[in-house]
Write a protein that holds these residues in place. Structure first.
Motif, PDB file in Angstrom:
ATOM      1  N   CYS A   1     -32.719  28.424 -39.859  1.00 36.36           N
ATOM      2  CA  CYS A   1     -33.158  29.386 -38.859  1.00 36.36           C
ATOM      3  C   CYS A   1     -32.184  30.423 -38.970  1.00 36.36           C
ATOM      4  O   CYS A   1     -32.780  31.902 -38.791  1.00 36.36           O
ATOM      5  CB  CYS A   1     -33.068  28.614 -37.186  1.00 36.36           C
ATOM      6  SG  CYS A   1     -34.161  27.466 -36.900  1.00 36.36           S
ATOM      7  N   ARG A   2     -30.844  30.156 -39.003  1.00 36.34           N
ATOM      8  CA  ARG A   2     -29.915  31.337 -38.864  1.00 36.34           C
ATOM      9  C   ARG A   2     -30.095  32.155 -40.308  1.00 36.34           C
ATOM     10  O   ARG A   2     -29.994  33.379 -40.055  1.00 36.34           O
ATOM     11  CB  ARG A   2     -28.542  30.736 -39.089  1.00 36.34           C
ATOM     12  CG  ARG A   2     -27.345  31.523 -39.153  1.00 36.34           C
ATOM     13  CD  ARG A   2     -27.117  32.435 -37.983  1.00 36.34           C
ATOM     14  NE  ARG A   2     -25.852  33.285 -37.951  1.00 36.34           N
ATOM     15  CZ  ARG A   2     -26.027  34.463 -38.146  1.00 36.34           C
ATOM     16  NH1 ARG A   2     -27.040  34.864 -38.808  1.00 36.34           N
ATOM     17  NH2 ARG A   2     -25.003  35.337 -38.146  1.00 36.34           N
TER      18      ARG A   2
ATOM     19  N   GLN B   1     -33.865  26.919 -28.147  1.00 41.90           N
ATOM     20  CA  GLN B   1     -34.820  26.518 -29.095  1.00 41.90           C
ATOM     21  C   GLN B   1     -36.211  26.991 -28.936  1.00 41.90           C
ATOM     22  O   GLN B   1     -36.955  27.239 -29.796  1.00 41.90           O
ATOM     23  CB  GLN B   1     -34.772  24.965 -28.831  1.00 41.90           C
ATOM     24  CG  GLN B   1     -33.557  24.090 -29.272  1.00 41.90           C
ATOM     25  CD  GLN B   1     -33.821  23.175 -30.215  1.00 41.90           C
ATOM     26  OE1 GLN B   1     -33.433  21.959 -29.439  1.00 41.90           O
ATOM     27  NE2 GLN B   1     -34.762  23.024 -31.078  1.00 41.90           N
TER      28      GLN B   1
ATOM     29  N   LEU C   1     -36.230  30.007 -30.809  1.00 39.78           N
ATOM     30  CA  LEU C   1     -36.488  29.971 -32.255  1.00 39.78           C
ATOM     31  C   LEU C   1     -37.843  29.629 -32.531  1.00 39.78           C
ATOM     32  O   LEU C   1     -38.377  29.779 -33.509  1.00 39.78           O
ATOM     33  CB  LEU C   1     -35.492  28.654 -32.490  1.00 39.78           C
ATOM     34  CG  LEU C   1     -33.920  28.774 -32.474  1.00 39.78           C
ATOM     35  CD1 LEU C   1     -33.255  27.631 -32.755  1.00 39.78           C
ATOM     36  CD2 LEU C   1     -33.460  30.171 -33.340  1.00 39.78           C
ATOM     37  N   ASP C   2     -38.558  28.691 -31.664  1.00 38.38           N
ATOM     38  CA  ASP C   2     -39.890  28.472 -31.827  1.00 38.38           C
ATOM     39  C   ASP C   2     -40.777  29.716 -32.007  1.00 38.38           C
ATOM     40  O   ASP C   2     -41.814  30.042 -33.022  1.00 38.38           O
ATOM     41  CB  ASP C   2     -40.550  27.651 -30.657  1.00 38.38           C
ATOM     42  CG  ASP C   2     -39.999  26.103 -30.698  1.00 38.38           C
ATOM     43  OD1 ASP C   2     -39.422  25.740 -31.500  1.00 38.38           O
ATOM     44  OD2 ASP C   2     -40.410  25.620 -29.566  1.00 38.38           O
TER      45      ASP C   2
ATOM     46  N   LEU D   1     -34.293  33.617 -39.891  1.00 39.49           N
ATOM     47  CA  LEU D   1     -34.960  34.241 -38.685  1.00 39.49           C
ATOM     48  C   LEU D   1     -33.804  35.190 -37.977  1.00 39.49           C
ATOM     49  O   LEU D   1     -34.210  35.913 -36.904  1.00 39.49           O
ATOM     50  CB  LEU D   1     -35.012  33.123 -37.555  1.00 39.49           C
ATOM     51  CG  LEU D   1     -35.962  31.953 -37.949  1.00 39.49           C
ATOM     52  CD1 LEU D   1     -36.222  31.129 -37.089  1.00 39.49           C
ATOM     53  CD2 LEU D   1     -37.365  32.552 -38.515  1.00 39.49           C
TER      54      LEU D   1
ATOM     55  N   SER E   1     -31.198  22.452 -40.342  1.00 37.93           N
ATOM     56  CA  SER E   1     -32.420  23.059 -39.587  1.00 37.93           C
ATOM     57  C   SER E   1     -32.133  24.268 -38.942  1.00 37.93           C
ATOM     58  O   SER E   1     -32.736  25.432 -39.120  1.00 37.93           O
ATOM     59  CB  SER E   1     -33.339  22.329 -38.725  1.00 37.93           C
ATOM     60  OG  SER E   1     -33.720  20.979 -39.255  1.00 37.93           O
ATOM     61  N   LEU E   2     -30.978  24.194 -38.078  1.00 36.45           N
ATOM     62  CA  LEU E   2     -30.382  25.468 -37.494  1.00 36.45           C
ATOM     63  C   LEU E   2     -29.592  26.402 -38.678  1.00 36.45           C
ATOM     64  O   LEU E   2     -29.963  27.438 -38.458  1.00 36.45           O
ATOM     65  CB  LEU E   2     -29.272  24.951 -36.580  1.00 36.45           C
ATOM     66  CG  LEU E   2     -29.899  24.081 -35.399  1.00 36.45           C
ATOM     67  CD1 LEU E   2     -28.665  23.868 -34.502  1.00 36.45           C
ATOM     68  CD2 LEU E   2     -30.912  25.167 -34.414  1.00 36.45           C
TER      69      LEU E   2
ATOM     70  N   MET F   1     -39.914  31.220 -35.358  1.00 37.29           N
ATOM     71  CA  MET F   1     -40.538  30.672 -36.352  1.00 37.29           C
ATOM     72  C   MET F   1     -42.128  31.018 -36.280  1.00 37.29           C
ATOM     73  O   MET F   1     -42.770  30.857 -37.523  1.00 37.29           O
ATOM     74  CB  MET F   1     -40.165  29.165 -36.033  1.00 37.29           C
ATOM     75  CG  MET F   1     -40.434  28.203 -37.277  1.00 37.29           C
ATOM     76  SD  MET F   1     -39.013  28.215 -38.368  1.00 37.29           S
ATOM     77  CE  MET F   1     -37.936  27.243 -37.820  1.00 37.29           C
TER      78      MET F   1
END
Ligand SMILES: C[S@@+](CC[C@H](N)C(=O)[O-])C[C@H]1O[C@@H](n2cnc3c(N)ncnc32)[C@H](O)[C@@H]1O
Length: 302
Positions: free
Chosen positions: A254-255, A182, A185-186, A258, A250-251, A189
Protein backbone atom coordinates in the motif's frame (compact mmCIF):
# COMPACT_ATOMS: atom_id res chain seq x y z
CA UNK A 1 7.67 -35.99 -8.25
CA UNK A 2 7.27 -32.66 -9.92
CA UNK A 3 6.84 -32.42 -13.65
CA UNK A 4 7.58 -29.10 -15.24
CA UNK A 5 6.24 -28.46 -18.71
CA UNK A 6 6.95 -24.78 -19.15
CA UNK A 7 6.14 -23.31 -22.55
CA UNK A 8 8.32 -20.23 -22.58
CA UNK A 9 7.29 -19.25 -26.08
CA UNK A 10 3.76 -18.44 -25.01
CA UNK A 11 4.30 -14.87 -23.90
CA UNK A 12 2.42 -13.38 -26.75
CA UNK A 13 1.82 -10.03 -25.04
CA UNK A 14 5.34 -9.37 -23.87
CA UNK A 15 6.19 -5.77 -24.37
CA UNK A 16 9.66 -5.68 -23.11
CA UNK A 17 9.47 -4.27 -19.58
CA UNK A 18 12.30 -5.97 -17.70
CA UNK A 19 10.05 -7.11 -14.86
CA UNK A 20 6.86 -7.44 -16.76
CA UNK A 21 6.40 -11.08 -17.58
CA UNK A 22 4.11 -10.49 -20.48
CA UNK A 23 0.95 -9.58 -18.57
CA UNK A 24 -0.90 -6.53 -19.70
CA UNK A 25 -1.13 -4.91 -16.32
CA UNK A 26 1.25 -3.08 -14.02
CA UNK A 27 2.01 -5.91 -11.62
CA UNK A 28 5.51 -7.24 -11.14
CA UNK A 29 4.22 -10.71 -10.29
CA UNK A 30 7.62 -12.32 -9.84
CA UNK A 31 8.52 -9.72 -7.20
CA UNK A 32 5.25 -10.52 -5.42
CA UNK A 33 6.14 -14.21 -4.97
CA UNK A 34 6.71 -13.98 -1.20
CA UNK A 35 3.54 -11.99 -0.65
CA UNK A 36 1.45 -14.36 -2.80
CA UNK A 37 2.82 -17.43 -1.04
CA UNK A 38 2.33 -15.91 2.38
CA UNK A 39 -1.22 -14.80 1.52
CA UNK A 40 -1.95 -18.23 0.11
CA UNK A 41 -0.78 -19.80 3.36
CA UNK A 42 -2.54 -17.44 5.74
CA UNK A 43 -5.79 -17.70 3.73
CA UNK A 44 -5.31 -21.38 3.12
CA UNK A 45 -8.07 -23.03 5.16
CA UNK A 46 -10.53 -21.69 2.60
CA UNK A 47 -9.18 -23.81 -0.28
CA UNK A 48 -9.75 -27.05 1.59
CA UNK A 49 -13.21 -25.82 2.69
CA UNK A 50 -14.10 -24.92 -0.90
CA UNK A 51 -12.93 -28.31 -2.17
CA UNK A 52 -15.17 -29.96 0.42
CA UNK A 53 -18.08 -28.24 -1.35
CA UNK A 54 -17.45 -30.31 -4.47
CA UNK A 55 -19.33 -33.28 -3.01
CA UNK A 56 -18.46 -36.56 -4.67
CA UNK A 57 -16.55 -35.04 -7.60
CA UNK A 58 -13.38 -37.07 -8.01
CA UNK A 59 -11.41 -35.09 -10.57
CA UNK A 60 -8.85 -36.83 -12.75
CA UNK A 61 -7.54 -33.64 -14.31
CA UNK A 62 -7.33 -30.34 -12.46
CA UNK A 63 -6.13 -26.97 -13.76
CA UNK A 64 -5.22 -24.07 -11.47
CA UNK A 65 -5.34 -21.13 -13.83
CA UNK A 66 -3.15 -18.28 -12.55
CA UNK A 67 -1.74 -20.49 -9.82
CA UNK A 68 0.94 -18.04 -8.69
CA UNK A 69 3.35 -19.84 -6.34
CA UNK A 70 1.07 -22.86 -6.19
CA UNK A 71 -0.34 -22.86 -2.66
CA UNK A 72 -3.84 -23.85 -3.82
CA UNK A 73 -2.51 -26.15 -6.55
CA UNK A 74 -0.45 -28.10 -3.99
CA UNK A 75 -3.47 -28.22 -1.70
CA UNK A 76 -5.55 -29.72 -4.53
CA UNK A 77 -2.77 -32.21 -5.30
CA UNK A 78 -2.80 -33.33 -1.68
CA UNK A 79 -6.62 -33.51 -1.43
CA UNK A 80 -6.87 -35.39 -4.77
CA UNK A 81 -3.65 -37.45 -4.86
CA UNK A 82 -4.92 -39.50 -7.82
CA UNK A 83 -5.50 -36.43 -9.99
CA UNK A 84 -3.14 -34.84 -12.49
CA UNK A 85 -2.91 -31.25 -11.24
CA UNK A 86 -1.43 -28.57 -13.47
CA UNK A 87 -0.47 -25.10 -12.23
CA UNK A 88 -0.81 -22.67 -15.13
CA UNK A 89 0.56 -19.14 -14.97
CA UNK A 90 2.17 -16.46 -17.11
CA UNK A 91 5.08 -15.88 -14.68
CA UNK A 92 7.75 -18.58 -14.93
CA UNK A 93 9.35 -17.53 -11.61
CA UNK A 94 6.07 -18.27 -9.84
CA UNK A 95 5.73 -21.62 -11.56
CA UNK A 96 9.25 -22.47 -10.36
CA UNK A 97 8.10 -21.61 -6.83
CA UNK A 98 5.06 -23.85 -7.31
CA UNK A 99 7.28 -26.73 -8.46
CA UNK A 100 9.63 -26.26 -5.48
CA UNK A 101 6.68 -26.16 -3.13
CA UNK A 102 5.27 -29.39 -4.58
CA UNK A 103 8.60 -31.09 -4.17
CA UNK A 104 8.93 -29.87 -0.59
CA UNK A 105 5.43 -31.10 0.27
CA UNK A 106 5.82 -34.36 -1.65
CA UNK A 107 2.82 -33.84 -3.96
CA UNK A 108 2.54 -34.38 -7.70
CA UNK A 109 2.25 -31.15 -9.68
CA UNK A 110 2.78 -30.18 -13.29
CA UNK A 111 3.44 -26.60 -14.30
CA UNK A 112 2.69 -24.90 -17.57
CA UNK A 113 3.45 -21.35 -18.67
CA UNK A 114 0.60 -19.68 -20.53
CA UNK A 115 -0.48 -16.12 -21.11
CA UNK A 116 -4.21 -15.42 -20.68
CA UNK A 117 -6.51 -15.24 -22.46
CA UNK A 118 -4.70 -16.47 -25.60
CA UNK A 119 -2.89 -19.30 -23.80
CA UNK A 120 -6.07 -20.77 -22.31
CA UNK A 121 -6.97 -22.51 -25.55
CA UNK A 122 -6.03 -26.15 -25.59
CA UNK A 123 -5.48 -26.60 -21.84
CA UNK A 124 -8.59 -28.75 -21.37
CA UNK A 125 -10.46 -30.92 -20.86
CA UNK A 126 -10.44 -30.83 -17.07
CA UNK A 127 -12.81 -32.05 -14.38
CA UNK A 128 -11.99 -29.11 -12.11
CA UNK A 129 -10.79 -25.69 -13.20
CA UNK A 130 -9.79 -23.49 -10.25
CA UNK A 131 -8.95 -19.84 -10.79
CA UNK A 132 -8.35 -17.47 -7.89
CA UNK A 133 -7.98 -13.69 -8.20
CA UNK A 134 -6.99 -13.95 -11.84
CA UNK A 135 -10.02 -13.26 -14.07
CA UNK A 136 -10.07 -9.61 -12.92
CA UNK A 137 -6.62 -9.23 -14.51
CA UNK A 138 -8.00 -10.10 -17.96
CA UNK A 139 -9.55 -7.31 -20.06
CA UNK A 140 -12.59 -9.29 -21.18
CA UNK A 141 -13.70 -11.08 -18.01
CA UNK A 142 -16.79 -12.68 -19.57
CA UNK A 143 -14.71 -13.83 -22.52
CA UNK A 144 -12.17 -15.38 -20.10
CA UNK A 145 -14.93 -17.15 -18.18
CA UNK A 146 -16.41 -18.44 -21.45
CA UNK A 147 -13.01 -19.86 -22.31
CA UNK A 148 -12.51 -21.36 -18.85
CA UNK A 149 -15.96 -22.98 -19.01
CA UNK A 150 -14.95 -24.37 -22.38
CA UNK A 151 -12.04 -26.23 -20.73
CA UNK A 152 -14.41 -28.36 -18.65
CA UNK A 153 -15.17 -31.99 -19.37
CA UNK A 154 -18.90 -32.80 -19.15
CA UNK A 155 -19.92 -32.56 -15.46
CA UNK A 156 -16.71 -30.70 -14.64
CA UNK A 157 -16.68 -27.77 -12.21
CA UNK A 158 -15.33 -24.26 -12.61
CA UNK A 159 -14.43 -22.60 -9.29
CA UNK A 160 -13.74 -18.87 -9.52
CA UNK A 161 -12.44 -16.99 -6.49
CA UNK A 162 -13.36 -13.32 -6.83
CA UNK A 163 -14.97 -10.68 -4.67
CA UNK A 164 -15.00 -11.55 -0.98
CA UNK A 165 -14.02 -8.88 1.52
CA UNK A 166 -10.84 -6.80 1.86
CA UNK A 167 -8.57 -7.87 4.72
CA UNK A 168 -8.42 -6.22 8.13
CA UNK A 169 -5.29 -6.28 10.29
CA UNK A 170 -5.65 -3.44 12.76
CA UNK A 171 -8.12 -1.69 15.06
CA UNK A 172 -9.99 1.34 13.71
CA UNK A 173 -8.16 3.65 16.12
CA UNK A 174 -4.46 2.83 16.24
CA UNK A 175 -3.67 5.30 19.03
CA UNK A 176 -2.00 7.62 16.51
CA UNK A 177 -2.79 9.05 13.10
CA UNK A 178 -6.40 9.42 11.95
CA UNK A 179 -8.84 6.60 12.81
CA UNK A 180 -10.15 4.58 9.86
CA UNK A 181 -6.89 4.02 7.97
CA UNK A 182 -7.92 0.64 6.58
CA UNK A 183 -11.17 2.00 5.12
CA UNK A 184 -9.17 4.73 3.36
CA UNK A 185 -6.73 2.12 2.06
CA UNK A 186 -9.74 0.20 0.71
CA UNK A 187 -10.97 3.30 -1.12
CA UNK A 188 -7.52 3.97 -2.60
CA UNK A 189 -7.17 0.31 -3.56
CA UNK A 190 -10.61 0.32 -5.24
CA UNK A 191 -9.59 3.43 -7.16
CA UNK A 192 -6.35 1.84 -8.31
CA UNK A 193 -8.19 -1.36 -9.17
CA UNK A 194 -10.64 0.52 -11.40
CA UNK A 195 -7.75 2.29 -13.11
CA UNK A 196 -5.95 -1.02 -13.61
CA UNK A 197 -9.07 -2.57 -15.16
CA UNK A 198 -9.74 0.42 -17.42
CA UNK A 199 -6.16 0.31 -18.71
CA UNK A 200 -6.14 -3.42 -19.53
CA UNK A 201 -5.99 -3.99 -23.29
CA UNK A 202 -9.35 -5.06 -24.62
CA UNK A 203 -11.05 -4.02 -21.35
CA UNK A 204 -14.76 -4.78 -21.59
CA UNK A 205 -17.07 -3.25 -18.96
CA UNK A 206 -19.37 -5.87 -17.46
CA UNK A 207 -21.65 -6.09 -14.45
CA UNK A 208 -19.35 -7.99 -12.09
CA UNK A 209 -22.00 -10.39 -10.92
CA UNK A 210 -19.86 -13.50 -10.82
CA UNK A 211 -22.74 -15.94 -10.61
CA UNK A 212 -24.47 -14.17 -13.50
CA UNK A 213 -21.26 -14.31 -15.53
CA UNK A 214 -20.83 -18.04 -14.82
CA UNK A 215 -24.42 -18.62 -16.00
CA UNK A 216 -23.74 -16.52 -19.08
CA UNK A 217 -20.77 -18.82 -19.73
CA UNK A 218 -23.28 -21.66 -20.02
CA UNK A 219 -22.66 -23.27 -16.62
CA UNK A 220 -25.42 -24.79 -14.49
CA UNK A 221 -25.96 -25.24 -10.75
CA UNK A 222 -24.17 -21.94 -10.19
CA UNK A 223 -23.71 -21.00 -6.54
CA UNK A 224 -21.39 -18.93 -4.40
CA UNK A 225 -20.02 -19.62 -0.97
CA UNK A 226 -17.91 -17.41 1.27
CA UNK A 227 -15.29 -18.64 3.71
CA UNK A 228 -14.09 -16.65 6.67
CA UNK A 229 -10.35 -16.31 7.26
CA UNK A 230 -9.98 -15.52 10.94
CA UNK A 231 -6.64 -15.21 12.74
CA UNK A 232 -7.57 -13.22 15.84
CA UNK A 233 -5.27 -11.19 18.08
CA UNK A 234 -3.11 -11.83 19.92
CA UNK A 235 -0.71 -13.37 17.44
CA UNK A 236 2.71 -14.61 18.54
CA UNK A 237 5.52 -12.08 18.78
CA UNK A 238 8.15 -11.61 16.11
CA UNK A 239 8.34 -10.09 12.66
CA UNK A 240 8.38 -13.51 10.95
CA UNK A 241 5.06 -14.56 12.45
CA UNK A 242 2.90 -15.16 9.32
CA UNK A 243 -0.02 -12.89 10.22
CA UNK A 244 2.32 -10.05 11.23
CA UNK A 245 4.41 -10.62 8.13
CA UNK A 246 1.37 -10.63 5.84
CA UNK A 247 0.20 -7.35 7.45
CA UNK A 248 3.70 -5.91 6.92
CA UNK A 249 3.97 -7.04 3.29
CA UNK A 250 0.49 -5.79 2.41
CA UNK A 251 0.99 -2.43 4.12
CA UNK A 252 4.38 -2.06 2.41
CA UNK A 253 2.61 -2.64 -0.87
CA UNK A 254 0.00 0.00 0.00
CA UNK A 255 2.82 2.41 0.93
CA UNK A 256 4.49 1.78 -2.44
CA UNK A 257 1.53 1.69 -4.77
CA UNK A 258 -1.05 4.01 -3.19
CA UNK A 259 1.23 6.89 -2.14
CA UNK A 260 -0.34 9.28 -4.65
CA UNK A 261 -3.82 8.52 -3.33
CA UNK A 262 -3.12 8.96 0.41
CA UNK A 263 -2.55 12.13 2.43
CA UNK A 264 0.55 12.90 4.49
CA UNK A 265 -1.08 11.91 7.77
CA UNK A 266 -1.85 8.41 6.47
CA UNK A 267 1.58 8.04 4.87
CA UNK A 268 3.21 8.96 8.18
CA UNK A 269 0.95 6.46 9.93
CA UNK A 270 1.97 3.74 7.47
CA UNK A 271 5.65 4.57 8.04
CA UNK A 272 5.17 4.22 11.76
CA UNK A 273 3.31 0.91 11.39
CA UNK A 274 6.18 -0.36 9.23
CA UNK A 275 8.97 0.79 11.56
CA UNK A 276 10.47 -2.38 13.05
CA UNK A 277 11.74 -0.42 16.07
CA UNK A 278 8.37 1.14 16.90
CA UNK A 279 6.43 -0.71 19.63
CA UNK A 280 3.22 0.45 17.88
CA UNK A 281 4.35 -1.03 14.54
CA UNK A 282 2.88 -4.23 13.08
CA UNK A 283 5.93 -6.29 14.08
CA UNK A 284 5.40 -5.59 17.75
CA UNK A 285 1.93 -4.31 18.65
CA UNK A 286 -0.23 -6.94 20.39
CA UNK A 287 -3.48 -6.22 18.53
CA UNK A 288 -2.52 -7.30 14.97
CA UNK A 289 -4.99 -9.82 13.50
CA UNK A 290 -6.10 -11.05 10.08
CA UNK A 291 -9.76 -11.13 9.20
CA UNK A 292 -10.98 -11.54 5.64
CA UNK A 293 -13.46 -13.51 3.56
CA UNK A 294 -12.93 -15.41 0.33
CA UNK A 295 -15.85 -16.01 -2.02
CA UNK A 296 -15.81 -18.98 -4.39
CA UNK A 297 -18.28 -19.10 -7.30
CA UNK A 298 -18.97 -22.61 -8.59
CA UNK A 299 -20.58 -23.68 -11.87
CA UNK A 300 -20.92 -27.06 -13.56
CA UNK A 301 -20.61 -27.96 -17.23
CA UNK A 302 -23.71 -29.63 -18.58
C1 LIG B 1 -3.33 -12.27 -7.68
S1 LIG B 1 -2.31 -13.55 -8.29
C2 LIG B 1 -3.24 -14.96 -7.76
C3 LIG B 1 -2.40 -16.16 -7.44
C4 LIG B 1 -3.17 -17.33 -6.84
N1 LIG B 1 -4.20 -17.81 -7.72
C5 LIG B 1 -3.79 -16.94 -5.53
O1 LIG B 1 -5.00 -16.98 -5.37
O2 LIG B 1 -3.03 -16.60 -4.61
C6 LIG B 1 -2.60 -13.52 -10.03
C7 LIG B 1 -1.78 -14.53 -10.78
O3 LIG B 1 -2.22 -14.57 -12.13
C8 LIG B 1 -1.12 -14.47 -13.02
N2 LIG B 1 -1.61 -13.67 -14.15
C9 LIG B 1 -2.21 -12.46 -14.10
N3 LIG B 1 -2.54 -12.04 -15.33
C10 LIG B 1 -2.14 -13.02 -16.19
C11 LIG B 1 -2.20 -13.17 -17.59
N4 LIG B 1 -2.75 -12.25 -18.37
N5 LIG B 1 -1.69 -14.30 -18.12
C12 LIG B 1 -1.13 -15.24 -17.36
N6 LIG B 1 -1.04 -15.16 -16.01
C13 LIG B 1 -1.54 -14.05 -15.43
C14 LIG B 1 -0.01 -13.79 -12.25
O4 LIG B 1 1.26 -14.19 -12.73
C15 LIG B 1 -0.29 -14.25 -10.82
O5 LIG B 1 0.42 -15.41 -10.51
Amino acid sequence: MTTTQARHDDHSHDHGHPHHHGHDDDFDWAAMADLLELEGETHSPYVRQALAELGDLSPRRILDIGSGPGVAACRMASVFPGAEVTAVDGTPELLARAAERAERLGVRLRTQAAEFPAGLAGLGPADLVWTAQVVHHVGDQQGALDQLAGLLAPGGVLAVVEGGLPPRWLPRDLGFGRPGLQERLDVAMADRFSRMRAELPGAVPVVESWSGMLRAAGLTGVRSKTFLVDHPAPQADGPEQPVRLSARRSLERCRDTLADLLDDVDLTTLDRLLDPADPEGVDRRPDVFLLTAKTVHFGTAA
